[in-house]
Design an enzyme around this catalytic site. Structure first.
Site, PDB file in Angstrom:
ATOM      1  N   GLY A   3       0.742 -14.122  15.444  1.00 24.10           N
ATOM      2  CA  GLY A   3      -0.159 -13.690  14.381  1.00 24.10           C
ATOM      3  C   GLY A   3       0.107 -14.359  13.039  1.00 24.10           C
ATOM      4  CD  GLU A  32       3.369 -13.023  23.345  1.00 24.66           C
ATOM      5  OE1 GLU A  32       2.223 -13.453  23.439  1.00 24.66           O
ATOM      6  OE2 GLU A  32       3.629 -11.887  22.906  1.00 24.66           O
ATOM      7  CG  ASN A  42      -1.953  -8.293  23.658  1.00 20.85           C
ATOM      8  OD1 ASN A  42      -2.583  -7.236  23.648  1.00 20.85           O
ATOM      9  ND2 ASN A  42      -0.730  -8.400  23.176  1.00 20.85           N
ATOM     10  CG  HIS A  85       3.559  -7.787  22.744  1.00 19.54           C
ATOM     11  ND1 HIS A  85       3.715  -7.733  21.380  1.00 19.54           N
ATOM     12  CD2 HIS A  85       2.750  -8.849  22.993  1.00 19.54           C
ATOM     13  CE1 HIS A  85       3.010  -8.717  20.830  1.00 19.54           C
ATOM     14  NE2 HIS A  85       2.419  -9.405  21.780  1.00 19.54           N
ATOM     15  CD  GLU A 115       2.097  -7.252  18.146  1.00 22.03           C
ATOM     16  OE1 GLU A 115       1.255  -6.627  18.810  1.00 22.03           O
ATOM     17  OE2 GLU A 115       1.906  -8.413  17.718  1.00 22.03           O
ATOM     18  CB  SER A 121      -0.316 -19.099  16.370  1.00 21.48           C
ATOM     19  OG  SER A 121       0.069 -18.063  15.482  1.00 21.48           O
ATOM     20  CE  LYS A 132      -1.121  -9.287  19.630  1.00 18.73           C
ATOM     21  NZ  LYS A 132      -0.269  -9.974  18.692  1.00 18.73           N
TER      22      LYS A 132
END
Ligand code: 13P
Length: 251
Positions: A174, A168, A9, A96, A98, A214, A11
């Site tokens: 991150g 996730e 991904n 996701h 985010e 990660s 991003k």
């Protein structure tokens, strides 16, 4: 036997030139590897068409990072499923964290997108996962159960062959803080039993459950060796050809 899937991904990274460079780097390095897993990259919208051209004839498949649930209309700045299909996408990441947190997407919004993706012939990579405070409050399974049950609401079992789900944990994205293989395996096993409850034993046995948060070449093999971890959804480490290939090799 489930085939492992490693997806990158990207991003909001890589303009067109940078995208071409990264794809060429990945393809060049993959030439010397025997790839035993499915490999997907999800560049930003502006690089999709060009990426599709570069990936043609390779083992790497193309996905997008989001889409709108409507077919068309006055939705300034949005992208539809048919636009993604015609740009050459086979997959689309939906739900996701985010998108859920920064863009306030609800379980219901995500469910609409998952349905639309199936009807458009796209394969959703459906994401879910708990925040740190939810984990610390001991409600991880409860949160995951709600997200999965609501996200897949009214999706028939026949669609599941085209579905990938990705656990996730938000606290691992991150942050450099990977869930331990034991922590990830525990949730993956829970999700598999939930799929059995919602659908059937066969559906549970066949569903591909990726882990994301990660993932790096250094921890991928350990994570991917667990019984219920069928792949990786990679953020930071997919932005360099070497580290992405390292994870693919682990799979
Ligand atoms: P990182 O690998 O950078 O933690 O990101 C994971 C992720 O969000 C993939 O979708």
């Amino acid at each position: 036997m489930r085939k492992k899937i490693v997806a990158g991904n990207w991003k909001m990274f890589n303009n067109l030139e940078e995208s071409k460079e990264l794809i060429n780097g990945i393809l060049e390095k993959l030439k010397n590897e025997k790839v035993n897993c499915d490999v997907i990259i999800c560049p930003p919208y502006t690089s999709l068409s060009e990426s599709a051209g570069l990936l043609k004839g390779s083992v790497v498949k193309l996905g997008a990072q989001n889409m709108h649930a409507e077919d068309k209309g006055a939705f300034t700045g949005e992208i539809s499923s048919s636009m993604l299909k015609s740009a050459g996408c086979e997959y689309v990441i939906l739900g996701h964290s985010e998108r859920r947190t920064i863009f306030n997407e609800s379980d219901d919004d995500i469910n609409k997108k998952v349905k639309k993706a199936f009807s458009a012939g796209l394969k959703p990579i459906f994401c879910f996962g708990e925040t740190l405070s939810e984990r610390e409050s001991g409600i991880t399974n409860e949160v995951v159960k709600r997200q999965v049950t609501e996200g897949l609401k009214d999706i028939p079992e026949s669609d599941l062959v085209n579905l990938v789900v990705a656990y996730e944990p938000v606290w691992a994205i991150g942050t450099g803080k990977t869930a331990t293989p034991e922590q990830a395996e525990e949730v993956h096993s829970f999700v598999r039993s939930l799929i059995k409850e919602l659908y059937s034993e066969t559906a549970a046995e066949n569903i591909v459950i990726q882990y994301g948060g990660s993932v790096k070449p250094e921890n991928a093999a350990d994570l991917l060796s667990r019984k219920n971890i069928d792949g990786a959804l990679v953020g930071g480490a997919c932005l360099k050809a070497d580290s992405f290939i390292g994870i693919i090799k682990s799979a």
